[in-house]
Design a protein around this motif. Structure first.
Motif, PDB file in Angstrom:
ATOM      1  N   UNK A 187       0.852  -1.061  -0.066  1.00 57.48           N
ATOM      2  CA  UNK A 187      -0.107  -0.116  -0.061  1.00 57.48           C
ATOM      3  C   UNK A 187       0.761   1.131   0.047  1.00 57.48           C
ATOM      4  N   UNK A 336     -14.306  -1.455 -10.807  1.00 57.46           N
ATOM      5  CA  UNK A 336     -14.669  -2.495  -9.784  1.00 57.46           C
ATOM      6  C   UNK A 336     -16.508  -2.594  -9.871  1.00 57.46           C
ATOM      7  N   UNK A 337     -16.934  -2.423 -10.741  1.00 56.06           N
ATOM      8  CA  UNK A 337     -18.588  -2.472 -10.564  1.00 56.06           C
ATOM      9  C   UNK A 337     -18.982  -3.314 -12.020  1.00 56.06           C
ATOM     10  N   UNK A 661      -8.299 -27.767  11.535  1.00 59.98           N
ATOM     11  CA  UNK A 661      -9.448 -26.769  11.499  1.00 59.98           C
ATOM     12  C   UNK A 661      -9.033 -25.606  11.915  1.00 59.98           C
ATOM     13  N   UNK A 665      -9.298 -22.024   9.715  1.00 60.86           N
ATOM     14  CA  UNK A 665      -9.856 -20.724  10.402  1.00 60.86           C
ATOM     15  C   UNK A 665      -8.854 -19.494  10.041  1.00 60.86           C
ATOM     16  N   UNK A 668      -8.562 -18.452   6.478  1.00 60.25           N
ATOM     17  CA  UNK A 668      -9.541 -17.679   6.046  1.00 60.25           C
ATOM     18  C   UNK A 668      -9.528 -16.216   6.685  1.00 60.25           C
ATOM     19  N   UNK A 669      -9.260 -16.136   7.915  1.00 60.64           N
ATOM     20  CA  UNK A 669      -9.129 -14.948   8.653  1.00 60.64           C
ATOM     21  C   UNK A 669      -8.170 -14.010   7.776  1.00 60.64           C
ATOM     22  N   UNK A 672      -9.532 -12.911   4.377  1.00 57.70           N
ATOM     23  CA  UNK A 672     -10.476 -11.681   4.600  1.00 57.70           C
ATOM     24  C   UNK A 672      -9.586 -10.472   4.924  1.00 57.70           C
ATOM     25  N   UNK A 673      -8.830 -10.627   5.615  1.00 60.80           N
ATOM     26  CA  UNK A 673      -8.080  -9.409   6.489  1.00 60.80           C
ATOM     27  C   UNK A 673      -6.948  -8.740   5.199  1.00 60.80           C
ATOM     28  N   UNK A 676      -8.003  -8.797   0.049  1.00 61.99           N
ATOM     29  CA  UNK A 676      -8.480  -7.369  -0.734  1.00 61.99           C
ATOM     30  C   UNK A 676      -6.926  -6.273  -0.995  1.00 61.99           C
ATOM     31  N   UNK A 677      -6.277  -6.083  -0.366  1.00 59.73           N
ATOM     32  CA  UNK A 677      -5.111  -5.241  -0.382  1.00 59.73           C
ATOM     33  C   UNK A 677      -4.331  -5.537  -1.654  1.00 59.73           C
ATOM     34  N   UNK A 682      -8.466   0.547  -3.057  1.00 58.59           N
ATOM     35  CA  UNK A 682      -9.534   1.303  -2.218  1.00 58.59           C
ATOM     36  C   UNK A 682      -9.893   2.720  -2.944  1.00 58.59           C
ATOM     37  N   UNK A 683     -11.229   3.052  -2.864  1.00 59.14           N
ATOM     38  CA  UNK A 683     -11.476   4.434  -3.221  1.00 59.14           C
ATOM     39  C   UNK A 683     -10.739   5.532  -2.389  1.00 59.14           C
ATOM     40  N   UNK A 684     -10.627   5.036  -1.254  1.00 61.48           N
ATOM     41  CA  UNK A 684      -9.998   6.234  -0.167  1.00 61.48           C
ATOM     42  C   UNK A 684      -8.879   6.693  -0.620  1.00 61.48           C
ATOM     43  N   UNK A 685      -7.897   5.719  -1.234  1.00 63.68           N
ATOM     44  CA  UNK A 685      -6.540   5.837  -1.621  1.00 63.68           C
ATOM     45  C   UNK A 685      -6.499   6.560  -3.043  1.00 63.68           C
TER      46      UNK A 685
END
Lengths: 791, 791
Positions: A187, A336-337, A661, A665, A668-669, A672-673, A676-677, A682-685
């Motif tokens: 980032x 993104x849309x 297991x 988990x 998966x976390x 998600x965390x 996406x980066x 991101x629009x903010x950026x």
């Protein structure tokens, strides 16, 4: 099974080989004649032009300064001198993140090795089933140090389970920290970038055909309607494969012209001549410079006609376009849309950086993509599991009887004894060698067929395929005997609970094999990497026979780059081995440690001095690295479960079932965390950079800035500089444009010159980041990113 | 195993039951006293107010017109009279799409039944292994018509394989067509909608806490920066579970007040009195109307204080908000893009329609969602596979010995013979019955714990869980003997290739069981559905004892709605049975056909006359229907593969292996092609509606329109109509607001009145679509949609 002595011999030989390579490297690298092979990166950045040109004739080729021979290992501290920020600015974030994989390996395995050796070796040795009970059996000495030495139903297995827990937690902790820091590095890297064309550009595929309207009209109408405040224009994509061929031919002619002009300049007494016939051997003698000038002129006319034909023929416009937006925010929104009611039309995505585009795949329609993906995944499956079948077939053909049958006239030669024995020893292995040699190429071709439009994505997909191949054929294939196909057959007919047992029980027995593997592939192989024997030989051969001009010498330098599709999967195999054997046979761990340390030094040196990255994906490969280490953890947990169940430590099963297991988990976390980066912008950026730009450069004409960014090569001369002759060059891996007339100036490249001749829109780099050029001087620098295109 | 005669008897009994139900329904529905039970939908739409009020006293309750008894089946043609467009406008797209599942069933199974019966029965019967060779064995007659009758290694199996191919192609063809038309129905439905609040609203979750700033400031700052031209404001969400309880209590008081006021109006001679003590039985006698008015006044004060407390306490503001945008385009962009660098913050998504929101789940933080999802998926797995364990435990407690041990004083009673035999027959089944009865509720609670914020999503998730339960416990559980847990254990210890064999070989043997199942659950069960016995009894009981006011009678009417979480999974089970048995035992198919035809008629009738949908998701469940029919196809193909491999028809294996792969490719293609239409909102669509609106209503104040759309119930009175007493009502399934003072007017609802009292922003419906109200008159209509919230 190998004894400790066998391992010792093997280690000795491999250490010797590795040292021989390192010594050879140390001697060769200080010879001026090899300077372009071992320090090409510095030539590219322009900090070196020629090796010590002030010396006499001999010392132009051989290093006569004997003091430098004494400190022949000083490349190691040199490699460590640059810090990470410097590496990022020198070689890009991809390279820095690549090196982080090695430091991650060290961070993981140094404590793991210490703990495992200190705790498990005493536990295993003192258990001593193998030691006392089976003295008569052929048991490896290594096995006495491994989990095999613990008797069934022993309570000591809880030590192993506790350590498995401990190691899993430690590895997950480090993975989390590393993912976090790589994500924030990414980032930060993206945020620190100045304006770049791909920040404002979106690629749209599957533009519908509306009868009576051209593709351009359709695109303009659609996006002017649906993104009225942001869309400013688009660049069409032409089907120009035929034209690209012409460009390559013209390029070759231009090169000959340069050669003769240079020859004439050097020895200006007589003009060079050339024969017009076949291969320049027969036919009329003519003045070479005039001849080639005339040829190029004719060629230019031909190309102009062809170009006009392509541009005028509406059928050559592909249903793909690069959309330009007036702000990063507008481009981020469009990428993104979903645009259209029909989700298979108007597929928008971030445009890869211009260099990174694989133009051929832009034309693939949506329906075909699904089919292609399916066919390729079937093929990869077949390749991984059935790859032995065609090889066995070729081998059966390639034996002596087969050869005699096909070519009976060779019989007298073949029957000669030494030739026969040579062929018998050589032929069967040859097919396999050739196959393994071409495997990465085959995987890359497969990825290309899949239809990804960016080189970086292609490389990541090829790496994934290579990983599956390694996992099945190197890891499982070595543990379980038989071909992968036989294993697959056996596994399909075993119960799911039996498979980890079958594999798990063989694991300790194969430790010695993998130790040898690590020494051969890891130690000696990595030492071979730094020697660059192949590029060295090729460079000198080319220099002797082919190099006609300074441009040719630039080309012959061939710095290469980190070979992600091959290197990262191999690296992941070492993680897998280390994690699997950490609790089973901890004596394997030091071998892996040595590999990571040596490889880290070697690649650090290569990245600083040799490699020149082809594109910048801003560490887009990290999610793959992360998830494959997680996969290694899962594999190790399942195999330990299988191994312990054969040891009748059934009470431990619930403890070990929980671990995978929890690992899942965690995965998966993390996904998600952090993921996406690496996939989205991101629009903010986007907004923050838009605002900053608006305040610092209020009068910026973004339309002009983007005008020719994603022009198809053939379109260049017509839209930008009408009627001006422009040199267009299409390489296999990149496409870039050089403004006229650069050729005579280019023969002596200097960084100052490069700055002037590069297109104006690449001039706005942050002053803190040194400019980083591809080996062709006028190509754009590499600070790009790549969000999309991951399946 | 059942013979044909057994099946015949069972069929006779079930047909008789079904007819009895239908007859009872036909008789009961024409009695005026039951009018509100069988035609509630018409009361809700306002087209009926009371049944034939012109008659004498007796005919107010009993139908004395004997001619109507003769045409007692005329509900069937009546049910067919409405066309699809009318059903959509009468009951919403969800209902219409639900009915399409039944027509899809008919379209699939009519030709399949004909072809299977005509081709397979002769092939199977003439094979005759069972007929001639095993006459002595106990073989079902049905089996002679099934694939079991074909001898091993017969070439006739290719007929079955060919038909499996044919059926697969036919089903895929119909599925594709159906998906296509449902998707376009959905898009058309959404396009034809007029302005709705949820089109302009986005829900943002996980708003970060910035110290020194309130949540509202943070939200405003962030979205004013990043969506400057589109964001116009937001509505905060308060943690108001305690307040909701107060509201429910006040509601009850208000109801009593209405009751006494009505009583006073009817018999205006003396004012009603009430005792203030326990349950109104003891204490001082006071004037009832005054008493309740006072109570409500006190309550309002208490509520005002509590409300103020919640609003002033910044801790009660949840990190969730509903964002309002000035255009559909702006909302669509915000909902579909990533906002923040940290992908776990500022999670935006489409807001569900206001009625559809499940307020409690709005506060769940991101980290907890991962954990919750994991825990619930573990629990569902446990529920599906281990559900017999607690039941067996309860059953072991609930036998007579257990009961005597727990309660020795009951021994004399229990020892009585008839009581003993009753208990022994009754108790063990009771636990299972209770469990199965509460299962849908349990699954719904599980879905709520998962954290979805819309009722429609909750229902879809509960339906998915119910489907897994049915698949494992009804389908597999009936085929393979033993509990699901035992099966799981067995399957884990079998090879993957063995499982389809084990199941496949039992399939033909269980055909008779499933025939009986279809008759009991499908035929008689569906006929029971139309009878509405439970609502009928409850309505009359309530009418007799509880109904105090007209509003209570409205409430007692309870039209219900299509019970998606239970109905759709059961329906999918019938698809599974039909597809699996199509080539194995084709005589089962007519039973399924009858089910689909009958259920279609019954649900069409119920949707037209009875059900009142709770929300409108615009057929958002269709992708699930589609993918579960695909799953049924895959299951049938695998089981046929297993079955044929036990029949030693090994040559056919490659043919049958190809089929599931092709089916999966088809599924993937459909998913890419159609699913985005159900999950996303294309910008093209949004922009088209924005433009249309701008031209037709240029002066629209969108901010005012959105002002109170997503206000939390408690906030209503303070922001909209300061200090005005407003009735706020929180039901379990919906939240809506009624402007004051509606109560006295509401007691005699009429459609004209409803139009006036509904909030102004709901008045702009397309004139072509009749208004469709929930059973509470002032609630908003149901043309909503729901894009997001699917995991």
């Amino acid at each position: 099974m190998a004894t400790l002595a066998d391992i010792g011999v093997s280690a000795f030989i491999n250490i010797l080989t590795a040292f021989a390579f390192l010594l050879a490297f140390a001697l060769l690298r200080i010879q001026p004649i090899n300077d372009r092979v071992y320090f090409p990166k510095w030539y590219i950045t322009g900090e070196r032009t020629s090796p010590r040109s002030t010396r006499n004739f001999v010392s132009k080729f051989v290093n006569l300064n004997f003091r430098t021979y004494l400190t022949f290992l000083n490349w190691m501290p040199q490699a460590m001198r640059m810090n990470e920020a410097e590496i990022i600015s020198h070689a890009g974030l991809d390279s820095a993140a690549f090196l982080r994989i090695y430091t991650l390996g060290l961070k993981i395995f140094v404590p793991v090795t210490i703990v495992a050796l200190l705790i498990l070796i005493p536990v295993n040795v003192s258990s001593g089933t193998l030691f006392f009970l089976r003295r008569e059996l052929v048991v490896s000495d290594i096995d006495k140090l491994s989990i095999s030495n613990v008797p069934p139903e022993s309570i000591r297995f809880f030590v192993h389970i506790a350590l498995e827990y401990l190691f899993t937690i430690w590895i997950c902790f480090l993975l989390y920290k590393e993912y976090d820091s790589v994500a924030s590095m990414r980032l930060q890297f993206l945020a620190s970038q100045r304006r770049r064309v791909e920040q404002f550009t979106v690629v749209v595929r599957n533009i519908p055909h509306i009868s009576g309207h051209s593709v351009s009209d359709t695109v303009d109408h659609f996006f002017q309607t649906n993104h009225p405040n942001h869309y400013i224009g688009h660049q069409a994509v032409y089907n120009a494969n035929k034209f690209a061929k012409l460009v390559r031919k013209r390029d070759r002619l231009q090169n000959w012209l340069d050669y003769y002009q240079l020859k004439f300049e050097r020895s200006s007494d007589k003009r060079p001549t050339v024969k017009t016939g076949f291969l320049g051997l027969s036919g009329r003698k003519v003045d070479a410079i005039e001849y080639y000038k005339q040829l190029i002129k004719d060629f230019d006319k031909k190309m102009t006609v062809e170009r006009q034909k392509i541009i005028k023929d509406p059928k050559s416009i592909l249903p793909v376009a690069f959309l330009s937006f007036n702000s990063r925010w507008g481009a981020a929104v469009c990428a993104q849309t979903q645009q259209s009611k029909n989700p298979t039309l108007w597929l928008t995505n971030w445009a890869p950086e211009p260099r990174d585009i694989y133009w051929r795949n832009l034309a693939i329609p949506f329906f075909s993509l699904t089919i292609r993906k399916f066919i390729i995944s079937m093929s990869v499956f077949a390749l991984v599991f059935f790859y032995m079948i065609p090889i066995a077939f070729v081998q059966s053909l390639a034996n002596l009887e087969g050869l005699e049958r096909v070519a009976p006239f060779l019989r007298p030669v073949i029957e000669l004894k030494f030739i026969k024995s040579f062929l018998q020893g050589f032929l069967p292995g040859l097919a396999l060698k050739i196959f393994l040699y071409i495997l990465p190429t085959v995987l890359m071709i497969m990825s290309k067929i899949e239809g990804h439009i960016a080189m970086s994505t292609l490389e990541r997909r090829a790496a994934a395929k290579y990983y599956y191949f390694m996992l099945v054929n190197v890891f499982l294939g070595s543990i379980v005997t038989g071909t992968a196909f036989e294993q697959l057959h056996a596994f399909l007919h075993q119960s799911p609970t039996q498979i980890p047992r079958t594999i798990g029980v063989s694991i300790p027995m194969k430790a010695t094999f993998f130790m040898t593997y690590i020494m051969v592939d890891g130690w000696a192989g990595i030492a071979g990497e730094i020697l660059r024997l192949k590029p060295l030989i090729i460079f000198h051969l080319k220099n002797m026979f082919l190099v006609k001009t300074e441009r040719d010498r630039e080309k012959a330098m061939n710095p290469g780059s980190v070979d992600f599709p091959e290197t990262i999967p191999s690296l992941q195999l070492y993680f897998l081995l280390g994690i699997v054997y950490a609790v089973v046979t901890p004596v394997l761990l030091p071998f892996i440690l040595v590999f990571f340390a040596l490889a880290y030094l070697v690649y650090r040196h290569q990245i600083i001095n040799v490699y020149n990255q082809q594109y910048e994906s801003a560490a887009a490969f990290w999610p793959h690295v992360h998830s494959r280490i997680i996969a290694s953890l899962l594999i190790s947990q399942l195999l330990l479960l299988g191994l312990l169940s054969t040891k009748k430590a059934a009470k431990s099963t619930p403890l070990l079932v929980v671990l995978p297991v929890l690992t899942l988990v965690f995965h998966k976390y993390c996904k998600n965390r952090f993921e996406p980066a690496f996939r989205k912008y991101p629009l903010e950026e986007a907004m923050a950079k838009d605002i900053l730009e608006k305040t610092t450069e209020p009068g910026l004409n973004i339309k002009a800035y983007l005008a020719d960014a994603y022009l198809h090569p053939i379109f260049q001369s017509f839209e930008v500089e009408e009627e001006e002759v422009v040199q267009v060059r299409v390489d296999k891996h990149q496409t870039h444009h050089v403004a006229t007339p650069p050729l005579s100036e280019l023969s002596s490249p200097s960084p100052q010159h490069v700055n002037q001749s590069s297109p104006p829109h690449y001039n706005d780099y942050p002053p803190s980041l040194p400019q980083d050029y591809y080996y062709r001087p006028a190509s754009p620098p590499h600070y790009g990113y790549n969000y999309q295109l991951e399946p």
